[in-house]
Design an enzyme around this catalytic site. Structure first.
Site: not given
Length: 130
Positions: A25, A73-75, A57-58
């Site tokens: 996110s 996260g991965a982002a 993403t959100y």
């Protein structure tokens, strides 16, 4: 027929944090979410101006007034603190509504505070010639 149109964006926000260990996110200051008409859990495109990366993403709601833009996260591999990003959303719109559709554009300063009164984008060639 329904069309997917640009709904809203936060333009040139500065990434304040990148948390690789979070599930995913983007955490966004609640004041910015409200100004841009973005709700928690809404799908958000993250376009990184600095790195040239794009991802989806959100949204998660961050503390109001904090200026937080935290990529989770991965982002976090693609977005670092200090990077400039555009956070955009889209909506399905009925054909009858398309002609009158008006997206919400929020401009922010270097601290991710809304710039009052600046709501209209100027297309690139016009901006450069001004």
């Amino acid at each position: 027929m329904r069309r997917i149109l640009f709904k809203s964006k936060i333009h040139r926000a500065t990434v304040t944090q990148a948390d690789l260990d979070y599930e995913g996110s983007v955490t966004i200051d609640r004041d910015l979410l409200r100004a841009a008409d973005i709700v928690e859990n809404e799908k958000v495109a993250v376009w990184n101006i600095t790195q040239g990366t794009r991802l989806e993403t959100y949204a998660l709601e961050g503390e109001a007034g904090s200026g937080v833009i935290c990529i989770n996260g991965a982002a976090a591999h693609l977005n670092k603190p200090g990077d400039l990003v555009i956070l955009a959303t889209f909506a399905e719109v009925e054909e009858a509504e398309v002609a009158n559709w008006k997206p919400t554009v929020v401009f922010v300063d270097k601290d991710n505070r809304v710039v009052p009164g600046q709501t209209k984008e100027i297309p690139g060639p016009q901006r450069r010639s001004a």
